[in-house]
Design a protein around this motif. Sequence first.
Motif, PDB file in Angstrom:
ATOM      1  N   SER A 187       4.802 -47.788  74.548  1.00 46.81           N
ATOM      2  CA  SER A 187       4.975 -46.402  74.151  1.00 46.81           C
ATOM      3  C   SER A 187       4.127 -46.090  72.925  1.00 46.81           C
ATOM      4  N   GLN A 188       3.358 -45.008  73.021  1.00 43.73           N
ATOM      5  CA  GLN A 188       2.524 -44.560  71.903  1.00 43.73           C
ATOM      6  C   GLN A 188       3.063 -43.281  71.265  1.00 43.73           C
ATOM      7  N   ALA A 189       3.844 -42.525  72.041  1.00 39.58           N
ATOM      8  CA  ALA A 189       4.275 -41.211  71.584  1.00 39.58           C
ATOM      9  C   ALA A 189       5.401 -41.307  70.570  1.00 39.58           C
ATOM     10  N   GLN A 190       5.401 -40.374  69.628  1.00 38.60           N
ATOM     11  CA  GLN A 190       6.488 -40.283  68.669  1.00 38.60           C
ATOM     12  C   GLN A 190       7.639 -39.515  69.297  1.00 38.60           C
ATOM     13  N   GLU A 191       8.845 -39.864  68.877  1.00 33.07           N
ATOM     14  CA  GLU A 191      10.025 -39.182  69.384  1.00 33.07           C
ATOM     15  C   GLU A 191       9.907 -37.683  69.144  1.00 33.07           C
ATOM     16  N   GLY A 192      10.207 -36.905  70.164  1.00 32.67           N
ATOM     17  CA  GLY A 192      10.142 -35.454  70.062  1.00 32.67           C
ATOM     18  C   GLY A 192       8.850 -34.845  70.561  1.00 32.67           C
ATOM     19  N   LYS A 193       7.814 -35.663  70.758  1.00 29.76           N
ATOM     20  CA  LYS A 193       6.554 -35.116  71.261  1.00 29.76           C
ATOM     21  C   LYS A 193       6.776 -34.495  72.630  1.00 29.76           C
ATOM     22  N   THR A 194       6.184 -33.315  72.842  1.00 30.38           N
ATOM     23  CA  THR A 194       6.410 -32.568  74.074  1.00 30.38           C
ATOM     24  C   THR A 194       5.096 -32.297  74.792  1.00 30.38           C
ATOM     25  N   VAL A 195       5.083 -32.550  76.092  1.00 33.56           N
ATOM     26  CA  VAL A 195       3.946 -32.221  76.945  1.00 33.56           C
ATOM     27  C   VAL A 195       4.477 -31.426  78.133  1.00 33.56           C
ATOM     28  N   ILE A 196       3.767 -30.370  78.490  1.00 36.77           N
ATOM     29  CA  ILE A 196       4.192 -29.508  79.584  1.00 36.77           C
ATOM     30  C   ILE A 196       3.115 -29.482  80.654  1.00 36.77           C
ATOM     31  N   ALA A 197       3.515 -29.711  81.889  1.00 32.88           N
ATOM     32  CA  ALA A 197       2.611 -29.618  83.035  1.00 32.88           C
ATOM     33  C   ALA A 197       2.983 -28.360  83.810  1.00 32.88           C
ATOM     34  N   LEU A 198       2.101 -27.393  83.806  1.00 37.18           N
ATOM     35  CA  LEU A 198       2.354 -26.127  84.491  1.00 37.18           C
ATOM     36  C   LEU A 198       1.604 -26.079  85.812  1.00 37.18           C
ATOM     37  N   GLY A 199       2.237 -25.460  86.814  1.00 35.49           N
ATOM     38  CA  GLY A 199       1.533 -25.226  88.070  1.00 35.49           C
ATOM     39  C   GLY A 199       0.364 -24.294  87.822  1.00 35.49           C
ATOM     40  N   ALA A 200      -0.809 -24.665  88.306  1.00 36.10           N
ATOM     41  CA  ALA A 200      -2.021 -23.896  88.011  1.00 36.10           C
ATOM     42  C   ALA A 200      -2.020 -22.516  88.641  1.00 36.10           C
ATOM     43  N   ASP A 201      -1.180 -22.293  89.646  1.00 40.99           N
ATOM     44  CA  ASP A 201      -1.192 -21.018  90.361  1.00 40.99           C
ATOM     45  C   ASP A 201      -0.069 -20.075  89.943  1.00 40.99           C
ATOM     46  N   LEU A 202       0.601 -20.376  88.856  1.00 44.15           N
ATOM     47  CA  LEU A 202       1.637 -19.474  88.353  1.00 44.15           C
ATOM     48  C   LEU A 202       1.025 -18.156  87.904  1.00 44.15           C
ATOM     49  N   SER A 203       1.630 -17.052  88.311  1.00 44.15           N
ATOM     50  CA  SER A 203       1.220 -15.754  87.785  1.00 44.15           C
ATOM     51  C   SER A 203       1.782 -15.610  86.377  1.00 44.15           C
ATOM     52  N   PRO A 204       1.290 -14.661  85.588  1.00 43.23           N
ATOM     53  CA  PRO A 204       1.850 -14.468  84.243  1.00 43.23           C
ATOM     54  C   PRO A 204       3.366 -14.264  84.260  1.00 43.23           C
ATOM     55  N   GLU A 205       3.849 -13.507  85.234  1.00 41.04           N
ATOM     56  CA  GLU A 205       5.292 -13.268  85.328  1.00 41.04           C
ATOM     57  C   GLU A 205       6.033 -14.563  85.691  1.00 41.04           C
ATOM     58  N   GLN A 206       5.487 -15.321  86.624  1.00 46.53           N
ATOM     59  CA  GLN A 206       6.105 -16.590  87.022  1.00 46.53           C
ATOM     60  C   GLN A 206       6.084 -17.590  85.865  1.00 46.53           C
ATOM     61  N   LYS A 207       4.996 -17.611  85.146  1.00 44.54           N
ATOM     62  CA  LYS A 207       4.894 -18.503  83.991  1.00 44.54           C
ATOM     63  C   LYS A 207       5.970 -18.163  82.963  1.00 44.54           C
ATOM     64  N   SER A 208       6.181 -16.867  82.728  1.00 41.57           N
ATOM     65  CA  SER A 208       7.204 -16.431  81.775  1.00 41.57           C
ATOM     66  C   SER A 208       8.591 -16.889  82.229  1.00 41.57           C
TER      67      SER A 208
END
Length: 312
Positions: A28-49
């Motif tokens: 493990s290299q990450a510090q506790e609490g580090k956050t990474v988000i993987a979003l679907g590339a085809d989300l519309s702005p409304e869907q992303k929200s």
Amino acid sequence: MKIMKKILSIMTILFLTVTAALSVGLKSQAQEGKTVIALGADLSPEQKSTVLNLMGITEEQLAGCDVIYITNGQEHQYLDSYLGSSVIGSKSLSSVMLKKGAKGSGVNVTTKNINYCTTGMYRNALLTAGIQDTEVTVAAPAQISGTAALIGAVKAYERMEDTKIPDAALSNALNELITTGELADAAENVNRDEIEGLIAYIKEKVADGELETEEDIRAAIEEGERRFGVFLSEEEIRKIIDLMNKLKGMGLDSEYLISQAEKLYQKYGEDIVNHADEAISEAVSGAVNGAAKGFFQSIKDSVKDFWDSIFA
């Protein structure tokens, strides 16, 4: 006093040998609490929200996170072997948020708008892929199966830990996720929890090195059927056998073993030598047994030889 010194020496050798020999594995290299988000590339702005709201973060908070995007092409790359193209679809919408947890916290999953994959299915598959100590939130803008979200989770974990999870591990994790879902759909009078339990039960036996042959796997499946109240057809049994044969070929998760050393010491203390088999078995439980099986057997043999020498 002489005996006590030998006991302490054996205990030290056991843990230091495990640590030194397996330290080349995933760390493990990450510090506790580090956050990474993987979003679907085809989300519309409304869907992303909608997705961000389900994850409990704002656009402003998103700006402070590490963000990657998962494409429909990636979904087809990894899923075409298991699902038809029409099932996968033409848009990538599943999204995942990973937050690094404290050491030893395990993998914890929450789902939002996912109607096929359960939290247990995700957790078991993520462990197979090698993910550890992570809070995982899977979210979609509307009700979907969520099968493709596993890809986003693994890719986000790679970014978070600055590591590379082998494609074979991801493929096997997807195989497990989909097989579990298919079995749950096909098996009569059972729910997904029971199928998850059955798969996890057989995986643990694989991890402990108990299943050497196809006959061993079949026997474990039969035992699992009785234990979890599941009846499987020959085709379904064949799917589990094929999955377990793939998992047997994967390497041990060395970070898991190393992280267990302190817990094992706290449990057994100086009496760990008398519990060498149990301690080693606990350390590898949940990991996938591969070429290192002989290494752990040699540790057992060495501990036994040292213990016998005390009274020589």
